[in-house]
Scaffold this active site. Structure first.
Site, PDB file in Angstrom:
ATOM      1  N   ASP A 174     -19.573   2.472 -11.215  1.00  0.00           N
ATOM      2  CA  ASP A 174     -20.860   3.144 -11.315  1.00  0.00           C
ATOM      3  C   ASP A 174     -20.562   4.566 -11.814  1.00  0.00           C
ATOM      4  O   ASP A 174     -19.418   4.879 -12.172  1.00  0.00           O
ATOM      5  CB  ASP A 174     -21.556   3.138  -9.943  1.00  0.00           C
ATOM      6  CG  ASP A 174     -23.074   3.292 -10.069  1.00  0.00           C
ATOM      7  OD1 ASP A 174     -23.561   3.553 -11.192  1.00  0.00           O
ATOM      8  OD2 ASP A 174     -23.780   3.173  -9.051  1.00  0.00           O
ATOM      9  N   HIS A 185     -21.979   5.826  -4.867  1.00  0.00           N
ATOM     10  CA  HIS A 185     -22.823   6.849  -4.248  1.00  0.00           C
ATOM     11  C   HIS A 185     -23.362   6.304  -2.936  1.00  0.00           C
ATOM     12  O   HIS A 185     -23.393   5.089  -2.723  1.00  0.00           O
ATOM     13  CB  HIS A 185     -23.987   7.192  -5.183  1.00  0.00           C
ATOM     14  CG  HIS A 185     -24.704   5.972  -5.655  1.00  0.00           C
ATOM     15  ND1 HIS A 185     -25.675   5.343  -4.901  1.00  0.00           N
ATOM     16  CD2 HIS A 185     -24.531   5.219  -6.766  1.00  0.00           C
ATOM     17  CE1 HIS A 185     -26.081   4.260  -5.552  1.00  0.00           C
ATOM     18  NE2 HIS A 185     -25.397   4.158  -6.682  1.00  0.00           N
ATOM     19  N   HIS A 237     -29.023   6.912  -3.723  1.00  0.00           N
ATOM     20  CA  HIS A 237     -30.123   5.982  -4.002  1.00  0.00           C
ATOM     21  C   HIS A 237     -29.656   4.568  -3.662  1.00  0.00           C
ATOM     22  O   HIS A 237     -28.473   4.347  -3.414  1.00  0.00           O
ATOM     23  CB  HIS A 237     -30.607   6.052  -5.461  1.00  0.00           C
ATOM     24  CG  HIS A 237     -29.612   5.563  -6.466  1.00  0.00           C
ATOM     25  ND1 HIS A 237     -28.533   6.301  -6.878  1.00  0.00           N
ATOM     26  CD2 HIS A 237     -29.527   4.392  -7.144  1.00  0.00           C
ATOM     27  CE1 HIS A 237     -27.831   5.623  -7.761  1.00  0.00           C
ATOM     28  NE2 HIS A 237     -28.399   4.448  -7.938  1.00  0.00           N
TER      29      HIS A 237
HETATM   30 ZN   LIG Z   1     -25.430   4.340 -11.217  1.00  0.00          ZN
END
Ligand SMILES: [Zn+2]
Length: 259
Positions: free
Chosen positions: A8, A102, A114
């Protein structure tokens, strides 16, 4: 030994705000370069630790972030849309590395926190536990028989991952989250060296044979709470005007049916 790296972008070293991860922002080109650097460092670690094969999945947004021509020439790359498959080509992998992750939606002082869609999803639960992308991805990989051995990201992403997989996971903290749009960053050279060495450490632990995939109990129950009111007729049972729940015996299928 085959290692699958899913990358990511929000947890990549050097990235501290959405200016780096949205393709229409001026800092996106810099963010892409940072992502490539982290992936190449991880790939170096994989081969140093004895991997024979490494497959990289470009996993941020529409999966079109990695500069193919500059990626370590020893690896194959999965880019773009892969339909309802989270990890194309994962079959036969010995381990998964979740790079640049994250924290889940709502986590305080976490860089770009998120859960899958920052514009529409408030919270998600898996088998009754509120979780973020790390847990979903580790669980989907486990369904394919593949253990997740390493995560990289900020301090909050690492803590969340370790809470889900308390034994065996190697966490590589490359920054400290100060807010959703700010971080204290390691020096670049140090961050890249850390990713390489933590990758070696994770693969060494894997070799001991003690790391097993965390397989969840069936049926898998996924709950999704939205930021706005839902339209009736969605997949699953509506628990209230903004929350839907779906269960099934195949986690990946259930996930794609509700997400
Ligand atoms: Zn992402």
């Amino acid at each position: 030994m085959k290692i699958y790296i899913f990358s990511d972008m929000e947890g990549i070293s050097g990235i501290c705000s959405s200016e780096f991860v949205c393709f229409d922002r001026p800092l996106y080109a810099t963010g892409r370069r940072y992502m490539l650097n982290d992936i190449n460092a991880c790939v170096r670690g994989c081969f140093k630790a004895g991997a024979d094969e490494v497959l990289v999945r470009d996993g941020h947004s529409s999966g079109l972030n990695i500069s193919w021509s500059e990626l370590d020439p020893r690896v194959e790359l999965v880019q773009g849309n892969s339909g309802d498959t989270r990890f194309p080509g994962i079959e036969g992998s010995d381990a998964l590395i979740l790079l640049g992750y994250h924290a889940m939606a709502g986590t305080a002082a976490a860089v770009l926190e998120h859960t899958f869609d920052s514009k529409s999803i408030q919270n998600m639960w898996l088998n009754g536990e509120k979780v973020g992308e790390f847990a979903f991805d580790a669980a989907i990989a486990a369904e394919h028989g593949v253990p997740t051995i390493m995560v990289s990201g900020d301090d909050k992403a690492c803590a969340e991952a370790l809470a889900w997989l308390p034994s065996g996971l190697t966490a590589c903290q490359v920054k400290e989250g100060l807010s959703t749009q700010g971080a204290k960053l390691l020096p670049q050279e140090k961050a890249l060296a850390l990713i390489e060495s933590k990758t070696c450490e994770a693969i060494s632990k894997l070799r001991t044979g003690s790391i097993k995939p965390k397989v969840l109990q069936k049926p898998f129950v996924i709950r999704k709470e939205m930021l706005e009111r839902l339209n009736p007729g969605r997949n699953g049972v509506m628990l209230d005007a903004r929350t839907v729940e779906l269960s099934g015996d195949n986690l990946e299928k259930t996930f794609f049916a509700i997400i």
